[in-house]
Every structure is written in structure tokens, then in C-alpha cells.
Write a protein that holds these residues in place. Structure first.
Motif, mmCIF file in Angstrom:
data_model
loop_
_atom_site.group_PDB
_atom_site.id
_atom_site.type_symbol
_atom_site.label_atom_id
_atom_site.label_comp_id
_atom_site.label_asym_id
_atom_site.label_seq_id
_atom_site.Cartn_x
_atom_site.Cartn_y
_atom_site.Cartn_z
ATOM 1 N N ASP A 60 -16.635 -103.454 35.332
ATOM 2 C CA ASP A 60 -15.996 -102.267 35.237
ATOM 3 C C ASP A 60 -14.581 -102.223 34.446
ATOM 4 O O ASP A 60 -14.468 -101.339 33.571
ATOM 5 N N LYS A 63 -15.153 -102.209 30.658
ATOM 6 C CA LYS A 63 -15.827 -100.860 30.194
ATOM 7 C C LYS A 63 -14.550 -99.969 30.222
ATOM 8 O O LYS A 63 -14.369 -99.145 29.181
ATOM 9 N N ARG A 64 -13.815 -99.935 31.209
ATOM 10 C CA ARG A 64 -12.874 -98.930 31.168
ATOM 11 C C ARG A 64 -11.642 -99.147 30.434
ATOM 12 O O ARG A 64 -11.208 -98.253 29.822
ATOM 13 N N LYS A 67 -12.862 -97.969 27.064
ATOM 14 C CA LYS A 67 -12.666 -96.561 26.778
ATOM 15 C C LYS A 67 -11.201 -96.006 26.642
ATOM 16 O O LYS A 67 -11.101 -95.213 25.916
ATOM 17 N N SER B 35 -20.501 -98.580 41.390
ATOM 18 C CA SER B 35 -20.423 -99.472 40.204
ATOM 19 C C SER B 35 -21.091 -99.086 39.076
ATOM 20 O O SER B 35 -20.976 -99.767 38.011
ATOM 21 N N PHE B 37 -20.760 -96.743 35.758
ATOM 22 C CA PHE B 37 -19.595 -96.346 34.785
ATOM 23 C C PHE B 37 -19.070 -94.876 35.158
ATOM 24 O O PHE B 37 -18.213 -94.424 35.293
#
Lengths: 325, 277
Positions: A60, A63-64, A67, B35, B37
């Protein structure tokens, strides 16, 4: 030791919060939030890491972070100037000054996004070459005709390697902004842009003389892996240099810095870039990054020698440097 | 002497910040395990809520005001200005809604005006002169959509956040009720009406600064006919937020205007898309 105590205390606080939350959850009955596995998770070895003050899984986080930088890429440089009141330029200049690259050096700038370090590197090296040529030209004016004719083969020898800067970033938006800047400045020779993950660099071993990572390493999920990759791609004798936000040593300055970070920076993010949360992440991630000494030990653990650090602006930024021997 | 005082001040900041982040963290702890996104759970009191300290609100108000003045097309800055300066006016509005039976229903049921909740085909089939038909015509003529409103972020009370969200969504309906197009003159007229009705500082600021961007002839129209009409009606009309518009699409526009105590507009400024200077 103090760090592990802090971690322990934080975990205890988190557990106590969770106890309160668990009893509240029983009343609230949020079916899509599963708090039972959450309770067990703290005791399992499931990989969790920090995203600012939040706790997230490692996938996560990547990915964050992607972003966040995708959102801020367009206004990245303006925001840097606004938040640091232009001082970030001085920090980057100090990095180059400490680096003192020689003509012919190969630079890898990781998390280099908009290319600030790479541009400065190329400028520095070219200025040096100009100065050298001027010095040679001046010295030639006092020589005899014989000496000048002897030195003709040595001028423009061409066998010497040109200095090259490779900018590597995981985020395509940041690289796009960097490329546009390069086009605007008219710089194209000796500069390349590569998409890559700092934890898994797309380069062979022993390629570069200098590896830099400026204000990027705190966003990496596994810092130890990034450091090992840095060791791998550097030539023996190569230098690792890292600019990163760190702990302010002076207590008065620390309080002012905290107040400034938490009160003003997200507001600037909202007003200038229209994005509060990304800049909230920024100031929180600075607080979660290890301090100067701990990071120095991490670099030494990865296998670098002669690791030292210099505090800039009273510890707001620290410049760490190590050699691969 | 100043050091203990500054220590106290710092301690107070830290405490407030800790209280706000603790509140947020407590909600977060319930949701960390997701979990995926896309987070189904959120920080704060409502989706999109960002808790802020009073200093941050003050800085936001000043910053967003400057940004909105520099670039009036930054609707998000206008929205932030409204949220950070409108606390007292919002409390007033909410109390007016509570005292009105229909307004009270709205506060309980929390309807939202969005493309997903509107049945546009049904509205276009309603007879001319009905409120739904006129609203549909307004959306078409001015090429606007009800989905373009920014989310509320900085209001620290969940009910007040709904009130300001409702205010934003009702803005287009007001254009229909008042018969004003979305050009600069129409927007300023609606802002004057809203300023008189709601008392939101952001509306007042927009009402004062909007006319600066109008040319002489439009200014004259504003000050002689449209302006006084908008102000008078704003003062005497029923609270426009207390109307359950979603149940009144079939009602005739004239009827609705009479019920709300709004006179029809004295003139109809043309719905040109030019932004006049």
C-alpha cells in the motif's frame, strides 16, 4: 536504545487505542472494516510500515506514495520554493559543492524526478571544463613556439569520457515534468531519464561514480534495500550521497520548525497545489524518518565506508555521504 | 519571561493537534485493515473531512482569499474560503432550517443533488413552466452539470458540513428560481441574493468584488434594477435551503416563486457565455 523505547511506547499507545476502538466497533458494526484480523496482525509478522503517521502494508505504501507524487508533480517546484522560502536551492548547491564532481564523472540521481540535482551536476562539470580550458589557454600564451606545437596532440583528445547524468525515478509524472524543464533549458547532451524503482535499479553492477538521492529516500518502502542497490551500482571508490530532512538539534528551532511544518505547510499545499493531504504526508513522513545517527548506522550496515553527515540549517536537512571501497 | 509563555502556547498547539489527530487516529484504527487501495473508511467526521486547528483555518482563509482574487476560476479556493469563514453564518442557517418543518426534514433525510440522483429524462418530459423543466433547460442552455461542486473539507461539524454542501448544490437551482444565467452579471446578482439570505462572508465578499469585473453598462443594470431586486428578495424570501426541491419538480415555477416570496426578475440578462470585463 532511545529509539526502541519510543517504538515500544508508541506500540503500547496504539494497543490501548485499539482496545477502546474494539469496544466501540462492537457497537458500530462496520461490516466492511474487519477489526478481528487487525487485532491479530500486530502479533503476526505481516509486513507493515508507516505512511506518515498512519500504519499501512508495504504494498500500500508504494502505491500511495506514487499517487502523492503523481498529484503534486506539476506544482512540485513552486511548492518547494514556497515551503522552504527558496532555501532548498542552497541545500542542493551545498550537495554539489560537497560532491565536487570532476569532468568525466558518471552520476546516478535516484528519485531525481524534476531533475534539480542532475541540472546542477551538468552545470558544475561544464563550468569546471570551461575553467580548465581557459586556464590552459592562458598558460599557453607564455609558452615558446616549440612547447605549443608539442601540446597540439593533447588538446581535444576525445578519448576522455564525457560526464553523464542519469535521472531515475519511479514516477512517470515527475520525470515528465523534469524532461519539460530540460527542454526549456535546452539541455539534452549527457542527460538521460529512466523509470526505475530505488529498491530494484535497472542498471548493471559497478556503473556509476556518484549516486545521489535528494529528498527521496524517506519515501522508499525498504530503505535497507535501496542502500544495498546503491552499493551494487556504484563503482569501487564511488560515493553515495543523500540529502534528507532530519532531526533538528536545537530545541527552540525544533519547536518553531514543528509549528511551521504542521500549521503552515499543509495550508500552502491546499492553497497553491489544491492538495492538503499530500503535504500532510510530507511533514509526517519527515517525522517518521530515522535521525542522523541512526541513518548513518543504516548506511554503514549496507556496506559503505567513511560514512559521515553534515547538518544543514541547524539539522532541518542532513547530508550523508559514504564510499564504496 | 516569554519562554514559559511560549512553552504554554506550544503545549496548547500540540494538545489541540494531538486531540484532532487522536480523534482521526481512533477512526483510522477501525479501518486500517483495508488492504484495498480504495479506502472505504475515512479520516475525520465525514468523507473528505480534514481536521484543522484555528491557526490553520485562519491561514487557509487568508491564503484562499488571495488565491481566489488572483484567479477567480479557482472554484476550490472559493469553496475553502466559504468553509473557513462561514462558521457563524452556517450555525444561523442550520437553526433557520431546524425551525422550518420542511428544512428539518431535509436535515434528517440529507438529500443530495447529483446526476446520479436526478432523473433527467423524466425532468425533460415535464410540462414547460414547471420547475423541473426550467431547471433542465437551465442546465442545457448554460452547459453546466450538478456534479461540479467541490466536497466539503474544513468544517468541523458534520451537520454544518451538510448545510454548506446543500448550499452549494442549491446554487444552480437558485439560478433557475431567479432566472439568472451563468454569465458574470447573473452570477453577481445571485451572489447578492445569497449574501442577503445566508450572510456567509464568502458571498458578501463575492458580492462586493464581483462588480469590479463588470463593464459600465452591466454595472448600471446591476445597480439600478437587478441589484436592489436581488437584495430585497434575499431579505424577504423564505430560507431557500429549507425547500425539498427534489419533491417539487412538477410544481410550476411561478407557484414556487410565490411560495418562497420571490418576485420574478425585472429583466432577463442574455445567457451569453462571454465573461465581460
Amino acid at each position: 536504545m532511545a529509539v526502541s523505547m519510543r517504538l515500544l511506547v508508541r506500540r503500547l499507545i496504539r494497543l490501548s487505542h485499539r482496545n477502546v476502538a474494539v469496544s466501540r466497533a462492537a457497537v458500530l458494526s462496520r461490516s466492511h472494516c474487519h477489526w478481528e484480523p487487525l487485532f491479530c496482525r500486530s502479533f503476526s509478522d505481516d509486513r507493515n510500515t508507516h505512511f506518515g503517521f498512519e500504519t499501512v502494508s508495504e504494498e500500500d505504501k508504494a502505491k500511495r506514495v506514487y499517487k502523492v507524487f503523481e498529484n503534486v508533480a506539476q506544482k512540485y517546484d513552486i511548492m518547494n520554493d514556497a515551503m522552504s522560502l527558496g532555501i532548498h536551492r542552497l541545500w542542493k548547491d551545498m550537495l554539489l559543492h560537497a560532491m565536487h564532481p570532476q569532468p568525466g564523472a558518471q552520476l546516478l540521481d535516484v528519485a531525481g524526478g524534476t531533475g534539480d540535482i542532475a541540472f546542477r551536476f551538468l552545470d558544475y562539470v561544464r563550468t569546471q571544463q570551461e575553467q580548465k580550458r581557459r586556464r590552459e589557454a592562458r598558460s599557453m600564451q607564455l609558452q615558446s613556439w616549440q612547447e605549443i606545437s608539442n601540446s597540439y596532440p593533447t588538446i581535444d583528445e576525445g578519448g576522455r569520457q564525457e560526464s553523464r547524468a542519469v535521472v531515475c525515478d519511479i514516477n512517470k509524472e515527475m520525470l515528465k515534468v523534469g524532461k519539460e524543464k530540460a527542454d526549456g533549458k535546452g539541455i539534452s547532451a549527457g542527460l538521460s531519464w529512466v523509470v526505475g524503482d530505488a529498491e530494484e535499479l535497472p542498471f548493471d553492477d559497478d556503473q556509476f561514480d556518484i549516486y545521489t538521492i535528494a529528498f527521496g529516500i524517506r519515501n522508499v518502502t525498504r530503505i535497507d534495500q535501496a542502500l544495498q542497490e546503491a552499493l551494487r551500482v556504484l563503482k569501487p571508490g564511488g560515493r553515495f550521497m543523500c540529502l534528507e530532512f532530519s532531526k533538528v538539534t536545537n530545541p527552540v528551532l525544533a519547536r518553531i520548525y514543528d509549528a511551521y511544518s504542521f500549521q503552515l505547510i499543509p495550508v500552502l499545499g491546499e492553497v497553491i497545489a489544491g492538495d492538503w493531504k499530500s503535504y500532510q504526508y510530507l511533514v509526517e513522513s519527515i517525522r517518521r524518518f530515522p535521525d542522523q545517527e541512526e541513518f548513518k548506522y543504516m548506511i554503514e550496515d549496507a556496506g559503505f565506508y567513511c560514512v559521515q553527515y553534515f547538518n544543514l540549517t541547524g539539522g532541518v536537512v542532513a547530508l550523508h555521504s559514504g564510499f564504496k571501497l | 519571561m516569554w519562554l514559559p509563555a511560549s512553552k504554554q502556547l506550544q503545549r496548547w498547539f500540540n494538545q489541540r493537534h494531538r486531540v484532532l489527530t487522536c480523534k482521526a487516529v481512533c477512526v483510522q484504527q477501525l479501518c486500517i485493515s483495508s488492504s484495498q487501495f480504495t479506502e472505504p473508511c475515512y479520516d475525520g467526521l465525514y468523507p473528505g473531512h480534514i481536521p484543522t486547528t484555528p491557526i490553520q483555518k485562519a491561514l487557509l482563509a487568508v491564503g484562499s482569499g488571495v488565491a481566489a482574487l488572483q484567479n477567480p476560476y479557482r472554484h476550490d479556493m472559493v469553496a475553502v474560503l466559504g468553509e473557513t469563514t462561514g462558521h457563524l453564518a452556517l450555525i444561523n442557517l442550520r437553526d433557520r432550517m431546524r425551525n422550518d418543518p420542511e428544512g428539518y426534514t431535509i436535515l434528517i433525510e440529507r438529500p443530495r443533488i447529483r446526476l446520479s440522483t436526478l432523473d433527467l429524462s423524466k425532468m425533460s418530459s415535464l410540462p414547460d413552466g414547471s420547475f423541473g423543466r426550467e431547471y433542465f433547460r437551465f442546465l442545457e442552455d448554460n452547459h453546466v452539470t450538478p456534479d461540479s461542486r467541490a466536497d466539503v473539507k474544513f468544517v468541523d461539524n458534520e451537520e454544518l458540513a451538510y448545510v454548506i454542501q446543500r448550499y452549494r448544490e442549491v446554487h444552480d437551482l437558485l439560478h433557475t428560481l431567479l432566472g439568472m444565467p451563468t454569465n458574470m452579471l447573473g452570477e453577481v446578482a445571485v451572489k447578492w441574493f445569497e449574501a442577503a439570505q445566508t450572510g456567509l462572508p464568502m458571498c458578501t465578499l463575492g458580492a462586493v468584488l464581483g462588480p469590479l469585473r463588470l463593464n459600465a453598462s452591466r454595472l448600471q443594470t446591476l445597480f439600478t434594477t437587478l441589484g436592489p431586486w436581488a437584495l430585497q428578495n434575499g431579505r424577504r424570501a423564505r430560507c431557500v435551503l429549507s425547500i425539498f426541491y427534489e419533491r417539487r419538480w412538477e410544481q410550476s415555477l411561478e407557484d414556487l416563486r410565490q411560495e418562497l416570496n420571490i418576485e420574478p426578475p425585472p429583466i432577463m440578462p442574455s445567457a451569453s457565455k462571454k465573461r465581460s470585463t
